[in-house]
Design a protein around this motif. Structure first.
Motif, PDB file in Angstrom:
ATOM      1  N   LYS A 206       0.806  -1.229   0.000  1.00 35.08           N
ATOM      2  CA  LYS A 206       0.000   0.000   0.000  1.00 35.08           C
ATOM      3  C   LYS A 206       0.840   1.281   0.000  1.00 35.08           C
ATOM      4  CE  LYS A 206      -4.021   0.367   1.849  1.00 35.08           C
ATOM      5  NZ  LYS A 206      -5.012   0.544   2.907  1.00 35.08           N
ATOM      6  N   ARG A 246     -10.969  -6.722 -19.104  1.00 38.77           N
ATOM      7  CA  ARG A 246     -11.420  -5.718 -18.131  1.00 38.77           C
ATOM      8  C   ARG A 246     -10.287  -5.365 -17.176  1.00 38.77           C
ATOM      9  NH1 ARG A 246     -15.635  -6.664 -14.262  1.00 38.77           N
ATOM     10  NH2 ARG A 246     -15.344  -8.884 -14.570  1.00 38.77           N
ATOM     11  N   LYS A 247      -9.504  -6.386 -16.803  1.00 36.53           N
ATOM     12  CA  LYS A 247      -8.400  -6.146 -15.868  1.00 36.53           C
ATOM     13  C   LYS A 247      -7.409  -5.141 -16.463  1.00 36.53           C
ATOM     14  CE  LYS A 247      -4.507  -8.516 -13.686  1.00 36.53           C
ATOM     15  NZ  LYS A 247      -4.412  -7.600 -12.550  1.00 36.53           N
ATOM     16  N   TYR A 250      -8.835  -1.536 -16.418  1.00 36.65           N
ATOM     17  CA  TYR A 250      -8.816  -0.808 -15.137  1.00 36.65           C
ATOM     18  C   TYR A 250      -7.397  -0.640 -14.592  1.00 36.65           C
ATOM     19  CZ  TYR A 250     -13.808  -1.111 -15.596  1.00 36.65           C
ATOM     20  OH  TYR A 250     -15.078  -0.988 -16.076  1.00 36.65           O
ATOM     21  N   ASP A 251      -6.503  -1.559 -14.939  1.00 38.45           N
ATOM     22  CA  ASP A 251      -5.095  -1.363 -14.560  1.00 38.45           C
ATOM     23  C   ASP A 251      -4.561  -0.097 -15.239  1.00 38.45           C
ATOM     24  OD1 ASP A 251      -5.019  -3.600 -13.012  1.00 38.45           O
ATOM     25  OD2 ASP A 251      -3.897  -4.837 -14.424  1.00 38.45           O
ATOM     26  N   LEU A 253      -6.318   2.497 -16.281  1.00 38.97           N
ATOM     27  CA  LEU A 253      -6.913   3.691 -15.666  1.00 38.97           C
ATOM     28  C   LEU A 253      -6.263   3.989 -14.314  1.00 38.97           C
ATOM     29  CD1 LEU A 253     -10.718   3.278 -16.470  1.00 38.97           C
ATOM     30  CD2 LEU A 253      -9.130   4.912 -17.469  1.00 38.97           C
ATOM     31  N   ALA A 254      -5.975   2.914 -13.565  1.00 32.91           N
ATOM     32  CA  ALA A 254      -5.352   3.109 -12.252  1.00 32.91           C
ATOM     33  C   ALA A 254      -3.961   3.723 -12.413  1.00 32.91           C
ATOM     34  CB  ALA A 254      -5.268   1.780 -11.515  1.00 32.91           C
ATOM     35  N   ARG A 257      -4.321   7.347 -13.389  1.00 35.85           N
ATOM     36  CA  ARG A 257      -4.737   8.132 -12.235  1.00 35.85           C
ATOM     37  C   ARG A 257      -3.563   8.377 -11.283  1.00 35.85           C
ATOM     38  NH1 ARG A 257      -9.870   8.399  -9.583  1.00 35.85           N
ATOM     39  NH2 ARG A 257      -9.580   9.545  -7.670  1.00 35.85           N
ATOM     40  N   ASN A 286     -13.470   6.719 -18.406  1.00 32.22           N
ATOM     41  CA  ASN A 286     -13.537   7.500 -17.172  1.00 32.22           C
ATOM     42  C   ASN A 286     -13.505   8.993 -17.516  1.00 32.22           C
ATOM     43  OD1 ASN A 286     -12.964   8.765 -14.607  1.00 32.22           O
ATOM     44  ND2 ASN A 286     -12.467   6.712 -13.866  1.00 32.22           N
TER      45      ASN A 286
ATOM     46  N   ASP B 173      -1.433  -9.860  -7.061  1.00 29.47           N
ATOM     47  CA  ASP B 173      -2.833  -9.416  -7.073  1.00 29.47           C
ATOM     48  C   ASP B 173      -3.763 -10.516  -6.575  1.00 29.47           C
ATOM     49  OD1 ASP B 173      -2.277  -6.946  -7.993  1.00 29.47           O
ATOM     50  OD2 ASP B 173      -2.946  -7.273 -10.054  1.00 29.47           O
ATOM     51  N   SER B 200      -9.393 -11.600  -9.615  1.00 30.75           N
ATOM     52  CA  SER B 200      -8.220 -10.797  -9.930  1.00 30.75           C
ATOM     53  C   SER B 200      -8.063 -10.581 -11.442  1.00 30.75           C
ATOM     54  CB  SER B 200      -6.993 -11.501  -9.357  1.00 30.75           C
ATOM     55  OG  SER B 200      -5.856 -10.836  -9.733  1.00 30.75           O
ATOM     56  N   ARG B 202     -10.469 -10.537 -13.468  1.00 30.69           N
ATOM     57  CA  ARG B 202     -11.752  -9.986 -13.940  1.00 30.69           C
ATOM     58  C   ARG B 202     -12.372 -10.916 -14.981  1.00 30.69           C
ATOM     59  NH1 ARG B 202      -9.126  -5.999 -11.700  1.00 30.69           N
ATOM     60  NH2 ARG B 202     -10.064  -3.935 -11.738  1.00 30.69           N
ATOM     61  N   GLU B 239     -10.752  -0.687  -1.476  1.00 31.88           N
ATOM     62  CA  GLU B 239      -9.817  -0.059  -0.538  1.00 31.88           C
ATOM     63  C   GLU B 239      -8.370  -0.453  -0.802  1.00 31.88           C
ATOM     64  OE1 GLU B 239     -10.406  -0.816   3.684  1.00 31.88           O
ATOM     65  OE2 GLU B 239     -12.171   0.481   3.530  1.00 31.88           O
ATOM     66  N   ARG B 242      -5.996  -0.271  -6.423  1.00 31.34           N
ATOM     67  CA  ARG B 242      -6.380   0.909  -7.215  1.00 31.34           C
ATOM     68  C   ARG B 242      -7.124   0.548  -8.492  1.00 31.34           C
ATOM     69  NH1 ARG B 242      -0.821   3.264  -7.838  1.00 31.34           N
ATOM     70  NH2 ARG B 242      -0.340   1.383  -6.701  1.00 31.34           N
ATOM     71  N   SER B 243      -6.783  -0.624  -9.036  1.00 30.86           N
ATOM     72  CA  SER B 243      -7.439  -1.041 -10.272  1.00 30.86           C
ATOM     73  C   SER B 243      -8.927  -1.308 -10.008  1.00 30.86           C
ATOM     74  CB  SER B 243      -6.729  -2.297 -10.785  1.00 30.86           C
ATOM     75  OG  SER B 243      -7.280  -2.729 -11.970  1.00 30.86           O
ATOM     76  N   TYR B 245     -10.554   0.032  -7.584  1.00 32.82           N
ATOM     77  CA  TYR B 245     -11.114   1.352  -7.274  1.00 32.82           C
ATOM     78  C   TYR B 245     -11.576   2.034  -8.561  1.00 32.82           C
ATOM     79  CZ  TYR B 245     -11.506   6.160  -5.760  1.00 32.82           C
ATOM     80  OH  TYR B 245     -11.988   7.420  -5.522  1.00 32.82           O
ATOM     81  N   MET B 246     -10.742   1.922  -9.605  1.00 30.18           N
ATOM     82  CA  MET B 246     -11.090   2.555 -10.884  1.00 30.18           C
ATOM     83  C   MET B 246     -12.330   1.904 -11.494  1.00 30.18           C
ATOM     84  SD  MET B 246      -9.044   4.988 -11.056  1.00 30.18           S
ATOM     85  CE  MET B 246      -9.646   5.698 -12.574  1.00 30.18           C
ATOM     86  N   GLU B 247     -12.449   0.595 -11.313  1.00 30.12           N
ATOM     87  CA  GLU B 247     -13.635  -0.090 -11.846  1.00 30.12           C
ATOM     88  C   GLU B 247     -14.885   0.419 -11.129  1.00 30.12           C
ATOM     89  OE1 GLU B 247     -13.476  -4.373 -11.905  1.00 30.12           O
ATOM     90  OE2 GLU B 247     -15.567  -4.542 -12.548  1.00 30.12           O
ATOM     91  N   GLU B 249     -15.220   3.278  -9.599  1.00 28.09           N
ATOM     92  CA  GLU B 249     -15.458   4.677  -9.964  1.00 28.09           C
ATOM     93  C   GLU B 249     -16.115   4.788 -11.341  1.00 28.09           C
ATOM     94  OE1 GLU B 249     -12.648   8.195  -8.990  1.00 28.09           O
ATOM     95  OE2 GLU B 249     -12.362   7.800 -11.120  1.00 28.09           O
TER      96      GLU B 249
END
Lengths: 405, 265
Positions: A206, A246-247, A250-251, A253-254, A257, A286, B173, B200, B202, B239, B242-243, B245-247, B249
């Motif tokens: 984290k 999909r993974k 969003y990876d 986009l993450a 970001r 997004n 992941d 993981s 998806r 939480e 981040r990936s 989280y983006m989904e 959002e």
């Protein structure tokens, strides 16, 4: 010695146009003043504002995005004492980017540069006749006991926090200090240096963004620059949404970001070259994130937006581009279209698709090479040029360079 | 990108792959093209037995719930998905499922050998001879699997191993997801790993013949009584990753995998 046809007839020492099929590898390229003014405006706007310091460059395949990044923006940022790092099609995960970054810096070089910044603040138990080098420091560490080595790393991490101010987090500081100290045993970076959670990973779970933030500050310190600019040449897959899972979506986009967040907090500039399809997909995926990237506010103030679309040059700009390249290969008769004909406008007017830097440069290369080969007298006739244009850029071929569309 | 535009992703469970392997093997045994129906296979086997080309005990199980019939269904499921989605389908088969599948292949080898030696099923199932039977692992297990994969590949069905992707990022992941899921669901170890892998990656669907596992997967997705578990998993995913989280959002919720096939065999 007899002069070559190119020199004798065209007054050129060589064919100055790069023929490269995939991106011009020139150190410097011509870009019109109109574009230069826009980049200056973006820089002024973003360096003083509180938003993300970045913008996309949107253009079709073969429109010259790579050349713009490498041949213009690299110099643009470096003139402002901002270190540029060029990424060629990085993967969509944040780790991929971090890995490419550290790979391009090199562990030994980066650790050495950081150590050089730290050493003036390090307390020393012993006196040395000559200034100590980084390799002396590493060799010395090898001879020390584990306890002594740990103490040295702690000293380094204190400097990282108190003097270099790379982070306020003791754990991250300790990890950066360890990265420097362990260069003796492992002079390269590996994925464990960035991935949280894995056994032996340097980065705590984290804490990847904070660690990355400290690395960016480290680059600024180590290379004594004002900031860092990431010049990212497409996240390749984004233009092909159907091939992405999909993974991956969003990876991506993450990662985007994280970069945008970081650029807001640090003097980190993010310039991403992408195709119109990739830009549109990102916006669709997004909209909020895209708006942050192109600085589109709720008032839709177009003059503040930072989406740089690579649109065709106008006729005069196109001619300037040809002259600029020709001048690279001649000492005299500069600032002229010769050996190209003055009425080249006739072709340029009707073909906006070739009025982009890369197609234009490629065409000029082939036209000149073919004319030389066929010993065509200068100025090269307009119908000869037209034939070359139609041969290399038949109208249906537009936008499908390299077989990609 | 609209979610419908992405590649369609399927994760195959070990039991389903085992059935598929039986089907492929059955087709090979009677020299029939993949895609042949079960009745057709039965007929061909019958003729072979009559001609004494194969012995009765070599007759592969054709209609059991994890036999060739189930494999035939999976074969056509994947074939049709490929056609329907213009080959925009990604099929994953976990490395650990492959290890499990190799165990199944070994069982088949031993069973076959012991049957030929006249050892009754009652004794065979206790597996007392495994260390005493000679076998060629490369030929009877590894090469056998490679042949099955090659035959399926010829039909446009290709498997990818998630553990081989992107260095070890996938495992990191998946382990993170596994820790989250295990807080709220008491699944069997392998099911837990596969479910975490599916989340993981998806994946859109997890193809399994394990009715209980499939039911749990679908309950979490659809059953209002399981909503609290879904919410807890979703909250932790957002939480910690981040990936995800983006989904959340972008779509307003995390989409978890669906369990297929719909009808139990």
């Amino acid at each position: 010695m007899s002069l070559s046809f190119l020199t004798e007839k065209y007054k050129l020492s060589r064919n100055p146009f790069p023929p490269a099929a995939s991106g011009i590898e020139a150190e410097k390229i011509y870009i019109p003043q109109r574009w230069q003014r826009r980049f200056e405006k973006y820089y002024r706007l973003l360096s003083t504002g509180s938003g993300a310091k970045g913008f996309p460059i949107v253009g079709e395949y073969g429109s010259g995005k790579t050349a713009l990044l490498k041949g213009y923006l690299k110099g643009f940022f470096e003139e402002k004492r901002i270190k540029t790092i060029y990424f060629k099609n990085p993967g969509v995960q944040f780790y991929d980017l971090a890995n490419d970054l550290m790979g391009s810096l090199g562990r030994n070089e980066f650790s050495k540069a950081l150590w050089e910044r730290c050493k003036e603040f390090l307390r020393s138990d012993e006196l040395y006749l000559f200034p100590r080098s980084f390799s002396d420091f590493l060799n010395d560490l090898k001879k020390r006991s584990k306890e002594e080595e740990k103490r040295k790393v702690e000293d380094l991490s204190n400097v990282v926090i108190k003097n270099l101010k790379l982070t306020s987090d003791p754990e991250i500081a300790y990890r950066i200090a360890s990265m420097i100290a362990e260069t003796a045993t492992k002079p390269y970076f590996s994925y464990r240096d960035f991935v949280a959670g894995a056994k032996g990973a340097v980065v705590a779970e984290k804490k990847e963004p904070e660690y990355f933030q400290a690395i960016i500050r480290g680059i600024i310190e180590a290379y004594d620059v004002e900031g860092v600019a990431f010049l990212i040449d497409e996240f390749e897959e984004i233009a092909f949404p159907k091939r992405m899972t999909r993974k991956q979506t969003y990876d991506y986009l993450a990662t985007l970001r994280s970069l945008i967040d970081l650029s807001q907090a640090e003097n980190l500039w993010i310039v991403i070259a992408m195709t119109p399809e990739a830009a549109e997909e990102t916006r669709r995926m997004n909209p909020g994130l895209w708006q942050r990237f192109v600085h589109r506010d709720h008032l839709m103030r177009r003059d503040r937006e930072t989406e740089f679309k690579l649109e065709p040059l106008d006729i005069e700009e196109s001619k300037h581009l040809i002259i600029w390249w020709l001048d690279r290969a001649r000492e005299e008769n500069k600032n002229k279209l010769f050996p190209f004909p003055k009425d080249i406008d006739k072709i340029l007017e009707n073909r906006p698709d070739i009025r982009l830097p890369r197609p234009l440069v490629k065409l000029c290369f082939f036209a000149l090479a073919k004319a030389e080969n066929e010993q065509i007298e200068a100025p090269i006739p307009i119908d000869f040029i037209e034939k070359v244009v139609n041969e290399f850029y038949p109208r249906s071929k537009v936008g499908s360079e390299n077989g990609r569309k | 990108m609209a979610e419908n535009d992405s590649s369609f992703v399927i994760l195959i469970d070990t039991n389903a792959m085992s059935a598929l392997s039986i089907y492929v093997e059955s087709c090979s045994a009677v020299n029939t093209e993949l895609g042949a129906g079960i009745e057709d296979l039965k007929e061909k086997f019958k003729k072979k037995i009559e001609r004494e080309e194969v012995k009765f005990e070599e007759y592969l199980e054709l209609s059991g719930r994890c036999g060739a019939k189930a494999g035939f269904d999976l074969f056509w499921y994947l074939k049709n998905k490929n056609t329907e989605l213009s080959n925009n389908v990604k099929i994953y088969f976990s490395f650990f499922s492959q290890v499990e599948l190799f165990g199944v292949f070994l069982d088949r080898v031993f069973d076959h050998k012991l049957t030929r030696q006249g050892v009754p099923y009652r004794i065979r199932k206790k597996k007392p001879f495994r260390v005493q039977i000679g076998f060629n692992y490369q030929e009877e297990v590894v090469d056998f699997w490679e042949e099955i994969k090659d035959k399926l590949m010829e039909q446009g069905i290709k498997f990818e191993v998630p553990e081989y992707e992107s260095h070890s990022e996938f495992l990191k992941d998946a382990m993170q997801v596994l820790k989250i899921v295990s807080k709220y669901l008491a699944l069997e170890t392998m099911d837990l790993y596969l479910y975490a892998t599916g989340i993981s990656l998806r994946v859109d669907e997890i193809y399994t013949h394990d009715d209980d596992f499939r039911k749990i997967i679908n309950n979490i997705r659809e059953d209002p009584n399981w909503k609290n578990i879904f919410n807890s998993i979703q909250k932790d995913l957002i939480e910690k990753n981040r990936s995800f989280y983006m989904e959340f959002e972008s779509k307003g919720k995390i989409t978890l995998p669906k369990g297929v096939p719909h009808e139990p065999h």
